[in-house]
Every structure is written in C-alpha cells, then in structure tokens.
Enzyme design. Structure first.
Site, PDB file in Angstrom:
ATOM      1  N   GLY A 136       3.881  -1.051  -5.536  1.00 31.06           N
ATOM      2  CA  GLY A 136       2.590  -1.119  -6.214  1.00 31.06           C
ATOM      3  C   GLY A 136       1.824  -2.386  -5.880  1.00 31.06           C
ATOM      4  N   HIS A 137       0.632  -2.459  -6.384  1.00 31.37           N
ATOM      5  CA  HIS A 137      -0.320  -3.525  -6.077  1.00 31.37           C
ATOM      6  C   HIS A 137       0.227  -4.918  -6.410  1.00 31.37           C
ATOM      7  CE1 HIS A 137      -1.240  -4.211 -10.358  1.00 31.37           C
ATOM      8  NE2 HIS A 137      -1.037  -2.911 -10.465  1.00 31.37           N
ATOM      9  N   ASP A 138      -0.231  -5.910  -5.668  1.00 34.46           N
ATOM     10  CA  ASP A 138       0.008  -7.328  -5.964  1.00 34.46           C
ATOM     11  C   ASP A 138       1.491  -7.702  -6.000  1.00 34.46           C
ATOM     12  OD1 ASP A 138      -2.828  -8.378  -6.561  1.00 34.46           O
ATOM     13  OD2 ASP A 138      -2.682  -6.596  -7.835  1.00 34.46           O
ATOM     14  N   ASN A 156       2.606  -6.017  -9.452  1.00 34.70           N
ATOM     15  CA  ASN A 156       2.798  -7.414  -9.867  1.00 34.70           C
ATOM     16  C   ASN A 156       4.258  -7.840  -9.919  1.00 34.70           C
ATOM     17  OD1 ASN A 156       0.057  -8.509 -10.476  1.00 34.70           O
ATOM     18  ND2 ASN A 156      -0.003  -6.722 -11.822  1.00 34.70           N
TER      19      ASN A 156
END
Length: 215
Positions: A136-138, A156
């Site tokens: 997932g993102h980041d 994250n």
C-alpha cells in the site's frame, strides 16, 4: 542477463524475462548443485564457476539478478558478483501493477507476476516481492527484504533490512517491522516488531529472538 541460481525461484525469474522479451543471452549460474544440467530447458547454459561468470561479463552483458530467496544469501551473492564486474539488475514482471506516482525501485529487485504496488513506495536494493503480493501507499521496504507469495502490506508501513514475511502474512496500516525479522506464514502483524525476532500468529507474537546480523 545472468541469473544466479538454477533451481526453484530462478525458474520463476526466467519467466519474468520471457514476459519482457529479454531471453537473448540469458545464462544461469550454479556452483553448488551437482544435478543441474549443462543447459536448462536444453537452451540456457548453466555456468559453474566465477571464472566463467567473469568471462560472461567481459563479453558484453554485465547484468545479473538473484534467482534465490533468503535475504542474507542474496546480499552475499550480490556482493560476490559485483566484485567480478557484474551490474545488479532488477527483473520486474509486466504483469505486476505498479503505480505511476512517487515510486522508486532500487537495483537488484525481483517484482513478480500479480503484484500490486500503489504510490509513494520506496523499494530498496535486492528486495524480492513474490507472486501476488500487495504494497500500500507510503511504504518503505528495506534492503533485501523477502516477501513470500501472497503477502499484503498496508499503507504507511516500514519493513527494515533483511526481514522475511512468510506466505500470506498481512501487515496492518502504520506498522514498523525491524531489521532481521521473520514473520510466519499466515500471520497478521498488528503491532510494531523490534529487530532480530521471529513473530507468528494472529495477532503476531514474538516467539524467538535472533542473533543480530554481522553486516
């Protein structure tokens, strides 16, 4: 390209090269297993010594990738082949879905079929993202991390160097996993994990401490 290894995962790396139409001058390297044929699939030569590998690099194609799991072994092998003139190259399946914004993938990574990598993700050197994983993102995925098939990392998250996530493990959002950590297959990581440990279960709990890495 030279694929280090000639069994197991190395054959999956070959498939990624096929998907990318990069089969010209592909060779394998195996100086351990005595039962490996001289030519894999009667087509791809198997080199059996560093001298042969060095000669292969000198002839033109200096790229190599690691067709073996195990983060520590991958690191040692990359150092070994860099020392004789190789260039550590990534193999990325065109059947992986990789976002177009803010991503970076360092040298020597293997991104396999079916992976989904969204945006603002940093994947560092030598990482193995196996079949059907999602990130997932980041997120930051550290050097030589091994993600087994079906691993899901939520947004994250940070996975430190040399850690291994077992098949179908899940990491919940915002979690940090330390260096040299093994997460068991099917485990769900709900809390941060420190360096040098083994964690298993739902939720994942530490069951063993590991000796710190010496490099």
């Amino acid at each position: 390209m030279l694929i280090v290894g000639a069994k197991g995962f190395a054959k999956e790396v070959l498939e990624v090269l096929y998907q990318n139409n990069q089969l010209e001058d592909v060779v394998f390297y195996d100086d351990v297993n005595v039962d490996v044929p001289n030519f894999l699939y009667d087509k791809f030569k198997v080199l059996t010594s560093l001298e042969q590998a060095e000669e292969y690099f000198e002839k033109g194609d200096k790229k190599f990738t690691i067709g073996i799991g195990n983060p520590i072994l991958r690191k040692k092998l990359s150092d070994k082949f860099l020392k004789i003139g190789g260039i550590f190259a990534s193999t990325i399946s065109p059947k992986a879905a990789i976002g177009n914004f803010g991503n970076s993938i360092d040298a020597g990574c293997n991104i396999m079929t079916g992976c989904v990598i969204t945006n603002d993700i940093e994947i560092k050197e030598g990482v193995l993202v196996n079949l059907n994983c999602t990130i997932g993102h980041d997120c930051i995925i550290g050097n030589y991390v091994e993600m087994s098939p079906g691993v899901h990392i939520s947004g994250n998250c940070k996975i430190e160097d040399y850690s291994v996530l077992g098949t179908n493990a899940t990491v919940l959002p915002g979690i940090s996993i330390g260096k040299n950590v093994i997460v068991g297959a099917g485990s769900v990581v709900t809390k941060d994990l420190p360096d040098n440990c083994v964690a298993v279960g739902i939720p994942a709990k530490i069951i063993k401490e590991l000796a710190p890495l010496e490099f």
